[in-house]
Design a protein around this motif. Structure first.
Motif, short mmCIF file in Angstrom:
data_model
loop_
_atom_site.label_atom_id
_atom_site.label_comp_id
_atom_site.label_asym_id
_atom_site.label_seq_id
_atom_site.Cartn_x
_atom_site.Cartn_y
_atom_site.Cartn_z
N LYS A 1 0.85 -0.91 0.03
CA LYS A 1 0.22 0.04 -0.14
C LYS A 1 0.89 1.16 0.02
CE LYS A 1 -2.39 0.90 3.56
NZ LYS A 1 -3.42 0.76 4.85
N VAL A 2 1.95 1.21 0.93
CA VAL A 2 2.87 2.26 1.04
C VAL A 2 3.74 2.60 -0.20
CG1 VAL A 2 4.88 3.22 2.01
CG2 VAL A 2 2.97 2.37 3.55
N ARG A 3 4.14 1.48 -0.69
CA ARG A 3 5.23 1.59 -1.92
C ARG A 3 4.16 2.06 -3.44
NH1 ARG A 3 10.02 -1.69 -0.48
NH2 ARG A 3 11.15 -0.65 -2.36
N SER A 4 2.85 1.68 -3.46
CA SER A 4 2.18 2.21 -4.65
C SER A 4 1.82 3.57 -4.43
CB SER A 4 1.02 1.23 -4.78
OG SER A 4 0.07 1.55 -3.54
N ALA A 5 1.49 4.13 -3.15
CA ALA A 5 1.40 5.44 -2.87
C ALA A 5 2.75 6.27 -3.18
CB ALA A 5 0.90 5.57 -1.38
N ALA A 6 3.74 5.68 -2.51
CA ALA A 6 5.05 6.41 -2.96
C ALA A 6 5.24 6.42 -4.43
CB ALA A 6 6.15 5.64 -2.19
N ALA A 7 5.24 5.48 -5.23
CA ALA A 7 5.53 5.44 -6.58
C ALA A 7 4.83 6.49 -7.19
CB ALA A 7 5.00 3.96 -7.29
N LEU A 8 3.28 6.60 -6.90
CA LEU A 8 2.44 7.56 -7.34
C LEU A 8 2.73 9.09 -7.31
CD1 LEU A 8 -0.09 6.81 -8.60
CD2 LEU A 8 -1.44 7.66 -6.73
N LEU A 9 3.71 9.03 -6.12
CA LEU A 9 3.97 10.61 -5.75
C LEU A 9 5.22 10.91 -6.15
CD1 LEU A 9 1.51 10.33 -3.92
CD2 LEU A 9 2.55 11.68 -2.17
N GLY A 10 5.94 9.83 -6.61
CA GLY A 10 7.47 10.01 -7.15
C GLY A 10 8.28 10.24 -5.93
N TYR A 11 8.02 9.49 -4.83
CA TYR A 11 8.76 9.45 -3.54
C TYR A 11 10.15 8.68 -3.62
CZ TYR A 11 10.24 8.67 1.31
OH TYR A 11 10.80 8.53 2.54
N GLN A 12 11.22 9.37 -3.20
CA GLN A 12 12.32 8.55 -2.99
C GLN A 12 12.95 8.92 -1.67
OE1 GLN A 12 13.14 6.81 -5.87
NE2 GLN A 12 14.92 5.85 -4.60
N PRO A 13 13.23 8.18 -0.97
CA PRO A 13 13.61 8.54 0.70
C PRO A 13 15.02 9.26 0.47
CG PRO A 13 13.12 6.15 0.40
CD PRO A 13 13.12 6.50 -0.95
N ASN A 14 14.98 10.48 1.54
CA ASN A 14 15.92 11.17 1.51
C ASN A 14 17.14 10.56 2.27
OD1 ASN A 14 18.02 13.27 1.79
ND2 ASN A 14 16.43 14.68 2.43
N LEU A 15 18.27 10.21 1.78
CA LEU A 15 19.49 9.53 2.42
C LEU A 15 20.15 10.30 3.45
CD1 LEU A 15 20.55 7.34 -0.60
CD2 LEU A 15 19.00 6.84 1.09
N LEU A 16 20.01 11.54 3.22
CA LEU A 16 20.80 12.47 4.13
C LEU A 16 20.47 12.32 5.69
CD1 LEU A 16 21.96 13.38 1.76
CD2 LEU A 16 20.90 15.62 2.03
N PRO A 17 19.23 12.32 6.18
CA PRO A 17 18.83 12.28 7.51
C PRO A 17 19.54 10.96 8.10
CG PRO A 17 16.90 13.23 6.18
CD PRO A 17 17.92 12.45 5.22
N ARG A 18 19.49 9.89 7.14
CA ARG A 18 19.95 8.51 7.48
C ARG A 18 21.27 8.57 7.99
NH1 ARG A 18 18.50 3.34 5.05
NH2 ARG A 18 17.90 4.46 3.06
N MET A 19 22.02 9.14 7.01
CA MET A 19 23.51 9.45 7.46
C MET A 19 23.68 10.25 8.85
SD MET A 19 24.87 10.53 3.66
CE MET A 19 25.16 12.20 4.23
N MET A 20 22.85 11.28 9.23
CA MET A 20 22.72 12.02 10.43
C MET A 20 22.58 10.96 11.65
SD MET A 20 21.10 15.62 10.09
CE MET A 20 20.84 15.60 12.15
N LEU A 21 21.66 10.15 11.39
CA LEU A 21 21.37 9.09 12.52
C LEU A 21 22.32 8.19 12.62
CD1 LEU A 21 17.38 8.76 11.87
CD2 LEU A 21 18.51 10.37 13.46
N HIS A 22 22.82 7.53 11.71
CA HIS A 22 23.86 6.56 11.73
C HIS A 22 25.00 7.00 12.43
CE1 HIS A 22 21.19 3.97 9.69
NE2 HIS A 22 22.08 2.87 10.10
N GLY A 23 25.47 8.33 11.90
CA GLY A 23 26.52 9.01 12.48
C GLY A 23 27.78 8.56 11.35
N ARG A 24 27.58 7.84 10.19
CA ARG A 24 28.23 7.29 9.05
C ARG A 24 27.61 7.78 8.12
NH1 ARG A 24 32.07 6.25 10.14
NH2 ARG A 24 33.02 5.13 12.24
#
Lengths: 331, 331
Positions: free
Chosen positions: A43-66
């Motif tokens: 359900k989520v992925r189809s909604a995402a595809a519809l909106l053209g969502y691509q996860p932003n990887l920058l916050p992930r870097m912040m959280l991981h510290g790497r």
DNA sequence: TTGTATGCGTTATCAC
DNA sequence: GTGATAACGCATACAA
């Protein structure tokens, strides 16, 4: 698509709202191995595809510290071998899941800026073949506790790992090969670098061991014209060498060209010739140059291995060469 | 230095605590043009230096929404010209204050991963000379509203800008030059690419215009062996060409080598020869090849200019070539 | 399994 | 000129 003026990138909140779920559900739908039901994920992925969502990887870097970034520091001297090295390293790093930050250094000023960037972008490591990356830069990087891998460098300090070719062994092998081919008057065409010094030392060492006269040693740059100039000097010398080992293929090709064009001489008839790096041009019919392949793929793999080591360590890894025998040493 | 086990990177809060000021003060001390007193700034900066603090640039990217990254997409075919291009572009981008994300593409699978990364890292733009970056990839990137600059590409769609050399004009110039040198039997050695087609078309166009017979056209790869093979075919042809234009220097050098080694012939005595790219080897004494310099520095500058344009636009920029006349067309 | 709430380290908007 | 506070977009501990 209704509210935003087609400006702001789509976020996980947008997708959550569209799919009628929570933002965490969206996150989980894009996180491998997260605890989520198949129906929810679809359900989520189809909604995402519809909106053209691509996860932003920058916050992930912040959280991981790497950051997942590896800095690849390159510098001016362009040589076909460097291009091959760059390709091998970027491929290996990419396959290891790292992203590559390419940093070009031309002078000391740029170097300072680069060192700052390394820290600012929280890179996981640095790879460089640059000799300009000297003591002080290494110290600055060490201060940020960033692992550094250098190629064919003599440097050694905390947080620095070195991957090198068996330069000394290659020099010895070159001496043995050309002695076996009947060489008696040896020469080495080098350049001011740690790698060149080691190749020369191995060459000299083996010649002494098998009872040959020490080689004539010339210094130039690492380029074609360096070899060409050295060859002209050799052609004018009282005892013209008949077995020449060059710091790299580019200089060896310069020697071969001068031999033919300036001296009307032939390789290997009038002199055996050995290069280094196994660049594409060394295989051209005009040269068919015997050379040493540095196995850059293995060096790159070693670099990646050394890079993931998180603790401060001074490690050296020596990768064996492969001797490529071609016509330039055929007797 | 007391609490953390030398693991966590130093943050602005750490510095603030050490200096006895607020975290905002630390931020201002490292922000150019911020409203802060000199005494405060010095106090903060010395505390920062003591702790080895370097501002983390990742949060800044999050806040701005712009990463400052430009993706440089490169692919397998390594050619000395590509190395020079890579250098020129990375230098220009770096001077424009952009950081370079190097992405290597080897096959279609890798391409998909790359397109995802482009969006995930919120790159400000993409630069590529890759022909593999075709319609569908371009469409995928357009969907994320990321400006793309392609080199010598025929592609054209929303968000795509193209920087190209005047390939057609170069082809015409090559024809005129060799006709003036006395050429009568022309040949073109090409490869399957948009740039090659344009160079060939210009060559053919000008020959027709000055009343010459149409050129013999051969197709090969972009490498030395492609030129070598094409030259062998020409040597066996009933009417051996005496004026040859090649898609690039590498093939031209292949032709020159085959001419000498396989045919015992001389350039330019038995045939004039023109290449493209002005790679280092074209200037070697063995070749002294007439060629076209693509002025990559200007192309890089153009690319940067097109890249900063935020609106969707289809723009083409044509950079003039510089004809480098050398011995291979001397008559 | 799913939703709520918190935190990552910085910059920017406010008061003071 | 300075300090408190709110965002940026996501991942995760926790509660349900």
């Amino acid at each position: 698509m209704i509210f935003d003026g087609a400006e702001r990138p789509v976020t996980s909140h947008d997708v959550a709202r569209a799919a009628g779920v929570s933002q965490s559900a969206v996150s989980r739908a894009f996180t491998a191995g997260a605890s989520i039901s198949p129906v929810m994920r679809d359900k989520v992925r189809s909604a995402a595809a519809l909106l053209g969502y691509q996860p932003n990887l920058l916050p992930r870097m912040m959280l991981h510290g790497r950051s997942g970034f590896i800095a690849l520091v390159v510098g001016g001297a362009y040589n076909p071998f460097h291009a091959a090295t760059l390709e091998a390293f970027s491929r290996a790093l990419q396959e290891a899941g790292k992203k590559i930050l390419l940093l070009q250094v031309d002078d000391d000023r740029a170097l300072d800026a680069v060192v700052n960037d390394l820290a600012g972008y929280r890179v996981d490591g640095v790879v460089s073949a640059l000799s300009i990356l000297g003591e002080e830069a290494a110290a600055a990087i060490s201060a940020h506790r960033i692992p550094v891998v250098l190629l064919n460098s003599g440097l050694s300090s905390e947080w620095i790992r070195v991957v090198e070719t068996d330069n000394h062994g290659a020099g010895r092998a070159a001496a043995r090969l050309m002695a076996r081919g009947g060489g008696t008057r040896f020469a080495y065409v080098g350049a001011p670098s740690v790698a060149s010094a080691a190749r020369k030392a191995g060459f000299q060492h083996e010649l002494a061991k098998i009872g040959m006269a020490p080689p004539l040693c010339l210094e130039g740059n690492l380029d074609h014209d360096g070899g060409y100039a050295a060859a002209r000097a050799m052609l004018a010398a009282p005892m013209r060498p008949d077995a020449i080992f060059c710091v790299n293929d580019l200089t060896a090709i310069g020697v071969a060209d001068a031999w033919r064009i300036e001296g009307g001489l032939d390789v290997p008839r009038d002199a055996q010739l050995v290069g280094f790096d196994n660049i594409a041009a060394s295989a051209w019919p005009a040269y068919r140059l015997t050379t040493f392949d540095q196995n850059v793929d293995r060096m790159a793999a070693e670099a990646v291995r050394l890079l993931v080591s998180p603790a401060p360590a001074t490690e050296r890894s020596c990768v064996g060469f492969t001797l490529i025998e071609r016509h330039s040493t055929a007797r």
